[in-house]
Motif scaffolding. Structure first.
Motif, PDB file in Angstrom:
ATOM      1  N   LEU A   1       0.929  -1.221  -0.096  1.00  0.00           N
ATOM      2  CA  LEU A   1      -0.059  -0.006  -0.045  1.00  0.00           C
ATOM      3  C   LEU A   1       0.844   1.298   0.254  1.00  0.00           C
ATOM      4  O   LEU A   1       1.713   1.288   0.599  1.00  0.00           O
ATOM      5  N   VAL A   2       0.779   2.067  -0.944  1.00  0.00           N
ATOM      6  CA  VAL A   2       1.284   3.381  -1.024  1.00  0.00           C
ATOM      7  C   VAL A   2       0.335   4.668  -0.574  1.00  0.00           C
ATOM      8  O   VAL A   2      -0.593   4.471  -1.275  1.00  0.00           O
ATOM      9  N   LEU A   3       0.700   5.525   0.043  1.00  0.00           N
ATOM     10  CA  LEU A   3      -0.051   6.807   0.289  1.00  0.00           C
ATOM     11  C   LEU A   3       0.540   7.789  -0.379  1.00  0.00           C
ATOM     12  O   LEU A   3       1.772   8.051  -0.408  1.00  0.00           O
ATOM     13  N   THR A   4      -0.392   8.849  -1.176  1.00  0.00           N
ATOM     14  CA  THR A   4       0.380   9.758  -1.891  1.00  0.00           C
ATOM     15  C   THR A   4      -0.815  10.680  -1.983  1.00  0.00           C
ATOM     16  O   THR A   4      -1.820  10.641  -1.210  1.00  0.00           O
ATOM     17  N   ASN A   5      -0.578  11.809  -2.553  1.00  0.00           N
ATOM     18  CA  ASN A   5      -1.674  12.979  -2.376  1.00  0.00           C
ATOM     19  C   ASN A   5      -2.765  12.624  -3.614  1.00  0.00           C
ATOM     20  O   ASN A   5      -2.264  12.216  -4.944  1.00  0.00           O
ATOM     21  N   PHE A   6      -4.156  13.027  -3.607  1.00  0.00           N
ATOM     22  CA  PHE A   6      -5.207  12.948  -4.614  1.00  0.00           C
ATOM     23  C   PHE A   6      -4.718  13.717  -5.859  1.00  0.00           C
ATOM     24  O   PHE A   6      -4.626  13.338  -6.829  1.00  0.00           O
ATOM     25  N   HIS A   7      -4.041  14.905  -5.524  1.00  0.00           N
ATOM     26  CA  HIS A   7      -3.864  15.840  -6.462  1.00  0.00           C
ATOM     27  C   HIS A   7      -2.326  15.545  -7.315  1.00  0.00           C
ATOM     28  O   HIS A   7      -2.148  16.182  -8.584  1.00  0.00           O
ATOM     29  N   VAL A   8      -1.783  14.539  -6.995  1.00  0.00           N
ATOM     30  CA  VAL A   8      -0.616  14.042  -7.719  1.00  0.00           C
ATOM     31  C   VAL A   8      -1.116  13.291  -8.970  1.00  0.00           C
ATOM     32  O   VAL A   8      -0.474  13.643 -10.059  1.00  0.00           O
ATOM     33  N   ILE A   9      -2.352  12.350  -9.010  1.00  0.00           N
ATOM     34  CA  ILE A   9      -2.946  11.932 -10.178  1.00  0.00           C
ATOM     35  C   ILE A   9      -4.347  12.135 -10.232  1.00  0.00           C
ATOM     36  O   ILE A   9      -5.039  11.082 -10.333  1.00  0.00           O
ATOM     37  N   PRO A  10      -4.765  13.340 -10.278  1.00  0.00           N
ATOM     38  CA  PRO A  10      -6.289  13.881 -10.219  1.00  0.00           C
ATOM     39  C   PRO A  10      -7.093  13.138 -11.268  1.00  0.00           C
ATOM     40  O   PRO A  10      -8.404  12.899 -11.213  1.00  0.00           O
ATOM     41  N   SER A  11      -6.671  12.803 -12.410  1.00  0.00           N
ATOM     42  CA  SER A  11      -7.291  12.373 -13.749  1.00  0.00           C
ATOM     43  C   SER A  11      -7.626  10.686 -13.384  1.00  0.00           C
ATOM     44  O   SER A  11      -8.347  10.352 -14.376  1.00  0.00           O
ATOM     45  N   TYR A  12      -6.918  10.320 -12.547  1.00  0.00           N
ATOM     46  CA  TYR A  12      -7.126   8.650 -12.357  1.00  0.00           C
ATOM     47  C   TYR A  12      -8.286   8.703 -11.328  1.00  0.00           C
ATOM     48  O   TYR A  12      -8.368   7.377 -10.833  1.00  0.00           O
ATOM     49  N   PHE A  13      -9.143   9.564 -11.142  1.00  0.00           N
ATOM     50  CA  PHE A  13     -10.181   9.245  -9.957  1.00  0.00           C
ATOM     51  C   PHE A  13     -11.606   9.937 -10.650  1.00  0.00           C
ATOM     52  O   PHE A  13     -11.310  10.777 -11.359  1.00  0.00           O
ATOM     53  N   LYS A  14     -12.453   9.175 -10.482  1.00  0.00           N
ATOM     54  CA  LYS A  14     -13.922   9.780 -10.890  1.00  0.00           C
ATOM     55  C   LYS A  14     -14.804   9.759  -9.819  1.00  0.00           C
ATOM     56  O   LYS A  14     -14.635   8.554  -8.957  1.00  0.00           O
ATOM     57  N   ALA A  15     -15.615  10.678  -9.470  1.00  0.00           N
ATOM     58  CA  ALA A  15     -16.737  10.683  -8.394  1.00  0.00           C
ATOM     59  C   ALA A  15     -17.818   9.577  -8.499  1.00  0.00           C
ATOM     60  O   ALA A  15     -18.257   9.275  -9.743  1.00  0.00           O
ATOM     61  N   SER A  16     -17.957   9.071  -7.259  1.00  0.00           N
ATOM     62  CA  SER A  16     -19.197   7.950  -7.445  1.00  0.00           C
ATOM     63  C   SER A  16     -20.486   8.671  -7.930  1.00  0.00           C
ATOM     64  O   SER A  16     -20.640   9.850  -7.258  1.00  0.00           O
TER      65      SER A  16
ATOM     66  N   VAL B   1     -16.836  10.371  -2.542  1.00  0.00           N
ATOM     67  CA  VAL B   1     -16.629   9.018  -2.615  1.00  0.00           C
ATOM     68  C   VAL B   1     -15.989   8.821  -4.220  1.00  0.00           C
ATOM     69  O   VAL B   1     -16.730   9.305  -5.290  1.00  0.00           O
ATOM     70  N   PHE B   2     -14.958   8.267  -4.212  1.00  0.00           N
ATOM     71  CA  PHE B   2     -14.059   8.148  -5.469  1.00  0.00           C
ATOM     72  C   PHE B   2     -13.992   6.752  -5.938  1.00  0.00           C
ATOM     73  O   PHE B   2     -13.617   5.819  -5.247  1.00  0.00           O
ATOM     74  N   GLU B   3     -13.862   6.347  -7.256  1.00  0.00           N
ATOM     75  CA  GLU B   3     -13.478   5.202  -7.694  1.00  0.00           C
ATOM     76  C   GLU B   3     -12.322   5.459  -8.729  1.00  0.00           C
ATOM     77  O   GLU B   3     -11.945   6.501  -9.240  1.00  0.00           O
ATOM     78  N   GLN B   4     -11.658   4.277  -9.156  1.00  0.00           N
ATOM     79  CA  GLN B   4     -10.524   4.367  -9.926  1.00  0.00           C
ATOM     80  C   GLN B   4     -10.970   4.702 -11.418  1.00  0.00           C
ATOM     81  O   GLN B   4     -12.087   4.167 -12.000  1.00  0.00           O
ATOM     82  N   ASN B   5     -10.008   5.592 -11.944  1.00  0.00           N
ATOM     83  CA  ASN B   5     -10.443   5.820 -13.332  1.00  0.00           C
ATOM     84  C   ASN B   5      -9.009   5.690 -14.404  1.00  0.00           C
ATOM     85  O   ASN B   5      -8.541   6.763 -14.699  1.00  0.00           O
ATOM     86  N   GLY B   6      -8.557   4.501 -14.602  1.00  0.00           N
ATOM     87  CA  GLY B   6      -7.277   4.215 -15.145  1.00  0.00           C
ATOM     88  C   GLY B   6      -6.818   3.181 -14.963  1.00  0.00           C
ATOM     89  O   GLY B   6      -6.977   2.358 -13.943  1.00  0.00           O
ATOM     90  N   ASP B   7      -5.890   2.576 -15.767  1.00  0.00           N
ATOM     91  CA  ASP B   7      -5.116   1.144 -15.651  1.00  0.00           C
ATOM     92  C   ASP B   7      -4.156   1.187 -14.863  1.00  0.00           C
ATOM     93  O   ASP B   7      -3.303   2.434 -14.749  1.00  0.00           O
ATOM     94  N   GLY B   8      -4.000   0.019 -13.858  1.00  0.00           N
ATOM     95  CA  GLY B   8      -3.026   0.319 -12.886  1.00  0.00           C
ATOM     96  C   GLY B   8      -1.739   0.139 -13.325  1.00  0.00           C
ATOM     97  O   GLY B   8      -0.760   0.731 -12.811  1.00  0.00           O
ATOM     98  N   LYS B   9      -1.442  -0.188 -14.621  1.00  0.00           N
ATOM     99  CA  LYS B   9      -0.052  -0.148 -15.274  1.00  0.00           C
ATOM    100  C   LYS B   9       0.373   1.032 -15.713  1.00  0.00           C
ATOM    101  O   LYS B   9       1.524   1.126 -15.973  1.00  0.00           O
ATOM    102  N   ASP B  10      -0.306   2.031 -15.689  1.00  0.00           N
ATOM    103  CA  ASP B  10      -0.020   3.298 -16.038  1.00  0.00           C
ATOM    104  C   ASP B  10       0.567   4.177 -14.791  1.00  0.00           C
ATOM    105  O   ASP B  10       1.401   5.053 -14.987  1.00  0.00           O
ATOM    106  N   LEU B  11       0.199   3.632 -13.648  1.00  0.00           N
ATOM    107  CA  LEU B  11       0.704   4.248 -12.304  1.00  0.00           C
ATOM    108  C   LEU B  11       1.950   3.521 -11.952  1.00  0.00           C
ATOM    109  O   LEU B  11       2.000   1.984 -11.474  1.00  0.00           O
TER     110      LEU B  11
END
Length: 655
Positions: free
Chosen positions: A152-167, A173-183
């Motif tokens: 588990l890695v903790l980072t800021n939301f604003h570091v990867i904002p486009s990879y989240f989408k609001a429920s 509440v947010f859901e993932q919005n991108g492929d894990g291999k991009d991160l």
């Protein structure tokens, strides 16, 4: 804190680097650096271990520059550094394109020296640096992060904002919005040049570890606060904690931070949720500013912000530092770094930065993250060292040597255990023993090395001068080396006067450069059968006195040194308390092979342990095949088994 990489070092920088190496490194460390980066043993090329450290450093740096290996050498030094001391500060200056001025570096060092050399800092520094990573999106580093669990890695939301989408049911509440291999998460990136995140180039020599996110990577996230750190920041704060917990594809926290084994990488535990908040006096922030290698700085806690969800502290950070770990002086997580603060808000001069309170994040996870369970504390055990190198292709497996490893650990911790005698067969173990010692104690720990020719040629005063030179100890001109008194027997001079003088030089150096000791002295007096080593007159008595043998109730107490005496025949050390390791006969070689393979298997993240009975069969097969070789081509048993380890690992996928 940011550094601009110089594409090619100028002659001034090469000279500066040589000057820094000569001042901060010992001949033994210089030789290790040459071996690790260029495949050359600088001391061996010189014919013995005695000479000018300045000339040795200049020759090594020149060759590093010629081979384009300066960056690799700097990276290795940073990995091994126990503290952000003189060496690290000097490297920062030179690799950032600035001239090296010893006075300036010493002034910087003096500001923090007591803190750098505290036992607490020495404990937390390697633990924290192993957990901090750079966070990359589609091969571009965007910020920082750190492990809070094995995967588990903790980072800021604003570091990867486009990879989240609001429920659709709840905008908070947010859901993932991108492929894990991009991160991608880059661990052990401690010096330039940056790693190739595309995978098109070979991995860096310093074993930088790149791990991508899992397929189902989002554990929980909270949006950032608009205008954070500025006067018009959104108030009140309603779950805008600017964090994301991301699951990795591999549990890197559960394996060693080095391919060759050793301490587990571990993670930084979140605090138990409890009322109240402890305000530390000292704060350290570990980060990857502007996509560069890992940096850190130390400063002071200032205050909580008006929302009481953020903390302000006076440390130096830069763009790209978001997601860094802010810890207190005892290594406990304090905040998730996320912004710079408008100076007008604080009423203070100088730069002030901000992090989200770590207890706020911990409580939010407990209260709202589905299925959240805080990871247990990291396993502090170690996968024992299985190789001298951090390369599977170029591994130097350690077969057995458990007694030696345990003795080194005991001698490091117990000032009463200062001498060890290692016995073995000629030509099979002396150089490997010294290399193993260096790997165990770390390459920033000084080791003075003496060969059989040294012991047969050096006079006692020459030996003492060489000893201090190799340990990087400058002699006190106000306290000259004692000479043989005309009215006394030379035995007292060898047993007490000279050792006493050495002890004073070391004690003075320990005050000037805390954290240097204990240092080690490795004396190789191995010899072919029927060819005894001829010690120079008086040298055996001098070594006996330095080790601390009592004579008629008198002895010199030199707690700064540990002694490893390597011999092919039993070597008495007078009445000194000593530890022993006997390698003659290779009695533990088969068990050593099994242990080495098991540790290697775990260190490189293999999926399942190897059955011990299968490993025993491998060891016996390797020994049988070796015995069939012509006598002139036959390997020592340990070497044959080490070759079997490397052959087996050629079939293991690289991490």
């Amino acid at each position: 804190m940011s550094a601009v990489l110089i594409p090619q070092l100028s002659q001034d920088q090469i000279d500066d680097l040589a000057q820094l190496f000569a001042k901060a490194l010992t001949p033994g460390t210089l030789s290790w650096l040459g071996t690790a980066t260029l495949g050359i043993d600088v001391l061996r090329e010189e014919g013995n271990s005695i000479g000018s450290t300045k000339e040795l450093a200049q020759r090594l740096v020149t060759r590093l520059a010629e081979k384009g290996a300066v960056e690799a050498a700097v990276s290795l030094l940073r990995r091994e550094s126990r503290q952000k001391g003189y060496l690290s500060l000097g490297l920062d200056e030179i690799m950032a394109g600035r001239r090296f001025h010893p006075g300036k570096v010493q002034a910087l060092l003096n500001t923090y020296e007591p803190f750098f050399n505290s036992d607490e800092f020495q404990r937390i520094y390697p633990r924290v640096t192993c957990t901090v990573c750079a966070v990359a999106v589609q091969d571009e580093i965007k910020g920082s992060g750190f492990l809070i669990g094995p995967d588990l890695v903790l980072t800021n939301f604003h570091v990867i904002p486009s990879y989240f989408k609001a429920s659709p049911n709840n905008p908070k509440v947010f859901e993932q919005n991108g492929d894990g291999k991009d991160l991608k998460f880059v661990f052990d990136y401690r010096s330039e040049p940056p790693p190739d995140l595309s995978g098109a180039q070979p991995a860096k020599a310093d074993s930088t570890l790149i791990v991508h996110a899992a397929d189902a990577w989002l554990v929980h996230a909270r949006r950032f606060r608009d205008w954070d750190g500025e006067a018009n920041a959104t108030m009140p704060v309603d779950k805008e904690f600017d964090y994301a917990v991301i699951r990795l594809a591999s549990a890197v926290g559960n394996r060693p931070s080095r391919v060759s084994g050793g301490a587990m990488r571990g993670w930084l535990p979140l605090p138990e949720v409890a009322p109240g908040y402890v305000e530390p006096r000292r704060v350290l922030v570990f980060q990857h500013p502007e996509g560069t290698s890992q940096k850190w700085d130390v400063g002071e806690f200032v205050k909580l912000d008006a929302s009481s969800t953020r903390v302000w502290y006076s440390v130096s950070t830069a763009h790209g530092s978001s997601g860094g770990a802010a810890v207190s002086a005892n290594g406990a997580l304090f905040a998730l770094h996320n912004a710079e603060v408008d100076a007008t808000l604080t009423g203070l001069q100088g730069r002030v930065n901000q992090g989200v309170r770590i207890d706020t994040i911990a409580k939010d996870l407990v209260d709202y993250a589905p299925g959240w369970q805080a990871p247990a504390a990291a396993d502090d055990s170690a996968v024992a060292l299985w190789s001298l190198t951090d390369s599977i292709d170029g591994a130097r497996p350690v077969i057995g040597r458990r007694v030696f490893r345990e003795n080194v650990a005991l001698m490091t911790a117990d000032r009463g255990k200062r001498a060890m005698v290692v016995l073995g067969d000629y030509g099979t173990f002396a150089r490997f023993t010294i290399a193993l010692l260096q790997r165990l104690v770390g390459n920033q720990v000084p080791i003075a090395r003496f060969t059989p020719s040294n012991m047969g040629e050096l006079t006692p005063p020459e030996f003492v001068r060489a000893l201090l030179e190799q340990l990087g100890v400058e002699r006190d001109l106000a306290d000259p080396m004692p000479t043989v008194p005309e009215t006394e027997m030379p035995e007292r001079w060898l047993a007490l006067d000279l050792p006493g003088w050495v002890g004073r030089q070391l004690a003075r150096h320990a005050k000037v450069q805390p954290g240097t000791f204990p240092a080690w002295v490795a004396i190789d007096v191995t010899a072919p059968a029927h060819a005894p080593v001829l010690w120079k007159g008086g040298l055996r008595d001098l070594v006996t006195g330095l080790v601390g043998v009592r004579d008629a109730g008198q002895a010199v107490d030199i707690s700064e040194l540990r002694w490893v005496l390597i011999s092919t025949t039993p070597l008495p050390v007078g009445g000194a308390t000593r530890l022993e390791e006997d390698l003659r006969g290779d009695l533990d070689a088969e068990d050593g092979f099994v242990e080495c393979m098991q540790f290697a298997w775990r260190a490189i993240d293999a999926s399942a342990p190897i059955p011990p009975n299968w490993l025993v069969g491998m060891a016996r097969k390797a020994k049988a095949e070796n015995s069939k070789r012509p006598a002139a081509e036959r390997f020592p048993v340990r070497k044959a088994l080490a070759n079997a380890v490397t052959d087996a690992l050629n079939y293991v996928p690289r991490r």
